[in-house]
Design a protein around this motif. Structure first.
Motif, PDB file in Angstrom:
ATOM      1  N   ILE A   1     -16.303  48.780  78.696  1.00  0.00           N
ATOM      2  CA  ILE A   1     -16.037  48.505  77.276  1.00  0.00           C
ATOM      3  C   ILE A   1     -17.345  48.485  76.501  1.00  0.00           C
ATOM      4  O   ILE A   1     -17.443  49.044  75.405  1.00  0.00           O
ATOM      5  CB  ILE A   1     -15.260  47.179  77.115  1.00  0.00           C
ATOM      6  CG1 ILE A   1     -13.868  47.312  77.727  1.00  0.00           C
ATOM      7  CG2 ILE A   1     -15.169  46.790  75.638  1.00  0.00           C
ATOM      8  CD1 ILE A   1     -13.107  46.002  77.839  1.00  0.00           C
ATOM      9  N   ALA A   2     -18.362  47.860  77.068  1.00  0.00           N
ATOM     10  CA  ALA A   2     -19.669  47.801  76.416  1.00  0.00           C
ATOM     11  C   ALA A   2     -20.211  49.205  76.166  1.00  0.00           C
ATOM     12  O   ALA A   2     -20.733  49.508  75.077  1.00  0.00           O
ATOM     13  CB  ALA A   2     -20.645  46.994  77.271  1.00  0.00           C
ATOM     14  N   HIS A   3     -20.061  50.061  77.155  1.00  0.00           N
ATOM     15  CA  HIS A   3     -20.529  51.448  77.012  1.00  0.00           C
ATOM     16  C   HIS A   3     -19.748  52.170  75.911  1.00  0.00           C
ATOM     17  O   HIS A   3     -20.327  52.897  75.096  1.00  0.00           O
ATOM     18  CB  HIS A   3     -20.399  52.189  78.351  1.00  0.00           C
ATOM     19  CG  HIS A   3     -20.840  53.606  78.291  1.00  0.00           C
ATOM     20  ND1 HIS A   3     -22.162  53.965  78.214  1.00  0.00           N
ATOM     21  CD2 HIS A   3     -20.124  54.767  78.273  1.00  0.00           C
ATOM     22  CE1 HIS A   3     -22.251  55.292  78.146  1.00  0.00           C
ATOM     23  NE2 HIS A   3     -21.020  55.792  78.195  1.00  0.00           N
ATOM     24  N   MET A   4     -18.442  51.962  75.874  1.00  0.00           N
ATOM     25  CA  MET A   4     -17.594  52.633  74.889  1.00  0.00           C
ATOM     26  C   MET A   4     -17.907  52.187  73.470  1.00  0.00           C
ATOM     27  O   MET A   4     -17.794  52.971  72.520  1.00  0.00           O
ATOM     28  CB  MET A   4     -16.117  52.361  75.199  1.00  0.00           C
ATOM     29  CG  MET A   4     -15.645  52.958  76.508  1.00  0.00           C
ATOM     30  SD  MET A   4     -14.052  52.281  77.019  1.00  0.00           S
ATOM     31  CE  MET A   4     -12.952  53.448  76.261  1.00  0.00           C
ATOM     32  N   LEU A   5     -18.288  50.915  73.304  1.00  0.00           N
ATOM     33  CA  LEU A   5     -18.507  50.356  71.968  1.00  0.00           C
ATOM     34  C   LEU A   5     -19.985  50.176  71.635  1.00  0.00           C
ATOM     35  O   LEU A   5     -20.313  49.609  70.591  1.00  0.00           O
ATOM     36  CB  LEU A   5     -17.769  49.012  71.842  1.00  0.00           C
ATOM     37  CG  LEU A   5     -16.263  49.062  72.042  1.00  0.00           C
ATOM     38  CD1 LEU A   5     -15.655  47.673  71.943  1.00  0.00           C
ATOM     39  CD2 LEU A   5     -15.621  50.000  71.025  1.00  0.00           C
TER      40      LEU A   5
END
Length: 163
Positions: free
Chosen positions: A24-28
């Motif tokens: 999620i961190a990578h996506m956002l």
């Protein structure tokens, strides 16, 4: 006003609860620690209630009986629909209870192993003083559930012939 970042994380988790905080961190474009903190806050606030899997039980070889029961009630003096719904949703076989507009007051969704269990539940439900009537509908086939298409059309097995 709702925080757009929190809403985006919720949307991602609703679509795929298996996403890790790192993914999620990578996506956002956030730090893993920031995402972990937001998810913990969402859990602590009771916004994220549960993580789960959508299972196609028929393909897994297990038959389940699903029933929708329309319930007309007369709320008892001093109690509203919330109290009546609470008495009903405490039964373990009850999956969902909704307050409805229209011809009946509550809609109760059950998932059990046999039709007999549905019958026993309806008998318990009908014994309550506040229940005026019930109508039971059995789910014969599920085509789509929780946004997932369950009924995949048969593939066309005909040979393609071109001139």
């Amino acid at each position: 006003m709702a925080d757009p970042l929190r809403l985006e994380i919720l949307s991602l988790l609703e679509e795929n609860a298996r996403l890790t905080a790192e993914q999620i961190a990578h996506m956002l474009d956030l730090s893993k620690e920031n995402v972990e903190q937001i998810i913990k806050e969402l859990q602590d606030e009771g916004i994220i209630l549960k993580y789960g899997a959508s299972i196609h039980w028929r393909k897994a070889g297990k038959r389940r009986v699903n029933a929708l029961i329309d319930v007309k009630v007369t709320p008892q003096h001093g109690y509203g629909f919330d109290t009546v719904a609470r008495r009903i949703y405490l039964f373990p076989e009850v999956q969902s209870v909704y307050l409805m507009s229209g011809a009946y007051d509550l809609s109760v969704a059950l998932e059990v192993d046999t039709m007999e269990e549905v019958g026993r539940f309806v008998e318990k439900l009908a014994s309550f003083d506040f229940v005026v009537s019930t109508t039971t509908h059995f789910v014969l086939k599920k085509y789509k559930e929780d946004g997932i298409i369950l009924d995949e059309p048969d593939k066309d097995r005909r040979l393609v012939i071109s001139p």
